[in-house]
Design an enzyme around this catalytic site. Structure first.
Site, mmCIF file in Angstrom:
data_model
loop_
_atom_site.group_PDB
_atom_site.id
_atom_site.type_symbol
_atom_site.label_atom_id
_atom_site.label_comp_id
_atom_site.label_asym_id
_atom_site.label_seq_id
_atom_site.Cartn_x
_atom_site.Cartn_y
_atom_site.Cartn_z
ATOM 1 N N GLU A 149 0.842 -1.204 0.000
ATOM 2 C CA GLU A 149 0.000 0.000 0.000
ATOM 3 C C GLU A 149 0.871 1.245 0.000
ATOM 4 O O GLU A 149 1.883 1.297 0.693
ATOM 5 C CB GLU A 149 -0.878 -0.002 1.265
ATOM 6 C CG GLU A 149 -1.724 1.246 1.429
ATOM 7 C CD GLU A 149 -2.437 1.300 2.779
ATOM 8 O OE1 GLU A 149 -3.383 0.521 2.985
ATOM 9 O OE2 GLU A 149 -2.041 2.138 3.620
ATOM 10 N N ALA A 208 -8.439 10.716 4.507
ATOM 11 C CA ALA A 208 -9.611 10.713 5.383
ATOM 12 C C ALA A 208 -10.618 11.752 4.904
ATOM 13 O O ALA A 208 -10.253 12.888 4.567
ATOM 14 C CB ALA A 208 -9.185 11.008 6.809
ATOM 15 N N HIS A 255 -8.352 2.879 -3.225
ATOM 16 C CA HIS A 255 -9.209 2.896 -2.032
ATOM 17 C C HIS A 255 -10.268 3.984 -2.250
ATOM 18 O O HIS A 255 -9.981 5.028 -2.845
ATOM 19 C CB HIS A 255 -8.411 3.262 -0.783
ATOM 20 C CG HIS A 255 -7.328 2.290 -0.412
ATOM 21 N ND1 HIS A 255 -6.869 2.157 0.891
ATOM 22 C CD2 HIS A 255 -6.603 1.413 -1.143
ATOM 23 C CE1 HIS A 255 -5.901 1.250 0.931
ATOM 24 N NE2 HIS A 255 -5.720 0.786 -0.292
ATOM 25 N N ALA A 307 -19.446 0.460 4.313
ATOM 26 C CA ALA A 307 -18.692 -0.060 3.172
ATOM 27 C C ALA A 307 -19.577 -0.940 2.290
ATOM 28 O O ALA A 307 -19.450 -0.925 1.057
ATOM 29 C CB ALA A 307 -17.480 -0.846 3.683
ATOM 30 N N ASP A 351 -19.874 -7.178 14.861
ATOM 31 C CA ASP A 351 -18.721 -6.944 13.978
ATOM 32 C C ASP A 351 -18.619 -8.060 12.939
ATOM 33 O O ASP A 351 -18.474 -7.807 11.737
ATOM 34 C CB ASP A 351 -17.437 -6.880 14.822
ATOM 35 C CG ASP A 351 -16.236 -6.478 13.993
ATOM 36 O OD1 ASP A 351 -15.883 -5.283 14.002
ATOM 37 O OD2 ASP A 351 -15.651 -7.354 13.316
ATOM 38 N N LYS A 402 -20.540 -8.106 4.231
ATOM 39 C CA LYS A 402 -19.917 -7.283 3.167
ATOM 40 C C LYS A 402 -18.917 -8.111 2.368
ATOM 41 O O LYS A 402 -18.785 -7.925 1.165
ATOM 42 C CB LYS A 402 -19.311 -5.995 3.729
ATOM 43 C CG LYS A 402 -17.978 -6.101 4.414
ATOM 44 C CD LYS A 402 -17.415 -4.717 4.792
ATOM 45 C CE LYS A 402 -16.196 -4.903 5.687
ATOM 46 N NZ LYS A 402 -15.584 -3.646 6.115
ATOM 47 N N GLN A 414 -6.742 -4.875 8.508
ATOM 48 C CA GLN A 414 -5.996 -3.936 9.330
ATOM 49 C C GLN A 414 -4.735 -4.660 9.803
ATOM 50 O O GLN A 414 -4.706 -5.895 9.825
ATOM 51 C CB GLN A 414 -6.888 -3.553 10.534
ATOM 52 C CG GLN A 414 -6.351 -2.471 11.418
ATOM 53 C CD GLN A 414 -6.028 -1.231 10.624
ATOM 54 O OE1 GLN A 414 -4.898 -1.103 10.143
ATOM 55 N NE2 GLN A 414 -6.976 -0.332 10.474
#
Ligand code: FAD
Length: 285
Positions: free
Chosen positions: A17, A51, A77, A124, A157, A164, A174
Site C-alpha cells: 500500500e 480521510a 481505495h 462499506a 462486527d 460485506k 488492518q
C-alpha cells in the site's frame, strides 16, 4: 490489466500500500520506491484515499499514473464519508474509463474534530453495492481481525464483516501482530459460510511511538510480549527498524504457512522494508 481475484486464484500474492504524496519531494520519493519495488514484480499496489475524501483527485490521478506507468495492477481505495452517491458514481466511472479494475470499498472515518462530513452512503457494504451496480470491477473490503473500534460487540462486527465480504471478492486486513486473531477471524467467517480470500495487512514496526498511535486508532493490539522484544533497542532507530523487519517476516511466514492467500505490506511510500521482507521470505527465489 488484471483483476486481483484472478491473481489470488492463481496462488499467494505479494502486494503493498502507498499513499498520495502532497509535495513534489514526496512524489519523487514515491516514484523512486515504485521503481525499486517493480523489480520484485509485485502482484498489485493499492493507493489510500485521504480521510474524508481529502485526496480525492490525488488518489485518482496517482492510481491511474501508477498502473499506466509501471504496469502493476493498481487498486484504488474509496470511502463513503463526505461523498454523495453521484460523486462516487462519477469517480468509479473515471476509474472504469481509465482501465482500473480493482477498488477497495471502505466506510471511512468521521473527522477527528467531530465535524460533520456525512456522505449519502453509510457503510462499506453500501459502496460494494454501488460498485457492483456499475459492474466490471473486482471489489475488496477491509477486515479487522481484532474488531472494528466502533463495533458494539464481536457478534455484530462479525455479522457485518461476513455480509460485506460475501458481496465482495476479497478482503485486506488492518495490521495485527500475532497470527491467532487472523485465524480466529477466518474460522468465524467460515462458520458464517464465507470463504473469500482475506489478505493480511502487514505493518513492519519502524517507530514505537507511531505504532502506539496507529494501534490506538485502529483497535489493533500491540501485544506486551512484542513490545518487550523492542525494549533493548528502543533508543536505536536502525535497530528498531531491523527488528521490525524481522518480526514482520516471522509473522508473514507463519501466516503463509497457515494458509493466508497473500501479504499486503503497508509500505509507507518507501521500498527498503518491503523489499527486505520479500527477500527474507525467499519469495524472489
Ligand atoms: C486495509 C485497509 C485500508 C484502509 N484504507 C483507508 C483509506 O484509504 N482511507 C480511509 O479514510 N480509511 C481507510 N481505512 C480505514 C477505514 O476507513 C476505517 O477503519 C473505517 O472506520 C471503517 O471502514 P470499513 O470499511 O471497515 O467500514 P464498515 O464496513 O462500514 O464498518 C464500520 C463499522 O460499521 C459497522 N457496520 C457495518 N455495516 C453495518 C450495518 N449495515 N449496520 C450497522 N453497522 C454496520 C461495522 O461492524 C463497523 O463497526 C482502511 C482500513 C483498512 C483495514
Amino acid at each position: 490489466m488484471t483483476r486481483i481475484d484472478a491473481l489470488l486464484a492463481a496462488g499467494p500474492t505479494f502486494s503493498f500500500e502507498v499513499f498520495p504524496p502532497k509535495t513534489d519531494d514526496g512524489r519523487q520519493q514515491l516514484d523512486a520506491a515504485l521503481d525499486e519495488l517493480s523489480v520484485i514484480s509485485p502482484s498489485f499496489v493499492s493507493v489510500t484515499y485521504g480521510a474524508g475524501g481529502s485526496t480525492r483527485d490525488l488518489t485518482r490521478d496517482l492510481v491511474i499514473d501508477i498502473q499506466s506507468g509501471t504496469g502493476i495492477p493498481t487498486m484504488a481505495h474509496l470511502t463513503c464519508v463526505a461523498h454523495t452517491r453521484s460523486d462516487l458514481l462519477a469517480l468509479v466511472g473515471q476509474y472504469r474509463d481509465a482501465g482500473i479494475e480493482n477498488l477497495l470499498a471502505l466506510g471511512g472515518d468521521p473527522p477527528a474534530d467531530g465535524g460533520d462530513i456525512d456522505g449519502e452512503l453509510t457503510h462499506a457494504s453500501d459502496l460494494v453495492d454501488l460498485v457492483a451496480g456499475v459492474g466490471g470491477f473486482c471489489v475488496a473490503v477491509a477486515a479487522q481481525p481484532e474488531m472494528h473500534p466502533r463495533s458494539p460487540d464481536r457478534a455484530s462486527d462479525r455479522k457485518y464483516l461476513a455480509a460485506k465480504l460475501a458481496a465482495a471478492d476479497f478482503a485486506i486486513t488492518q495490521f495485527f501482530f500475532e497470527v491467532e486473531p487472523y485465524l480466529v477471524m477466518m474460522d468465524e467467517l467460515a462458520a458464517a459460510g464465507v470463504h473469500k480470500p482475506v489478505i493480511p495487512g502487514i505493518m513492519p514496526v519502524a517507530n514505537l511511538g507511531a505504532v502506539d498511535r496507529m494501534a490506538a486508532m485502529s483497535g489493533a493490539a500491540f501485544p506486551d510480549h512484542v513490545r518487550q522484544r523492542f525494549e533493548p533497542v528502543a533508543d536505536d532507530p536502525d535497530a528498531v527498524r531491523a527488528l521490525g523487519i524481522e518480526l514482520a517476516t516471522e509473522l508473514s511466514a507463519d501466516l503463509l504457512a497457515a494458509g493466508a492467500p497473500g501479504l499486503h505490506v503497508y509500505a509507507l511510500n518507501r521500498s527498503a522494508t518491503t523489499l527486505a521482507i520479500h527477500a527474507n521470505l525467499g519469495l524472489g527465489a
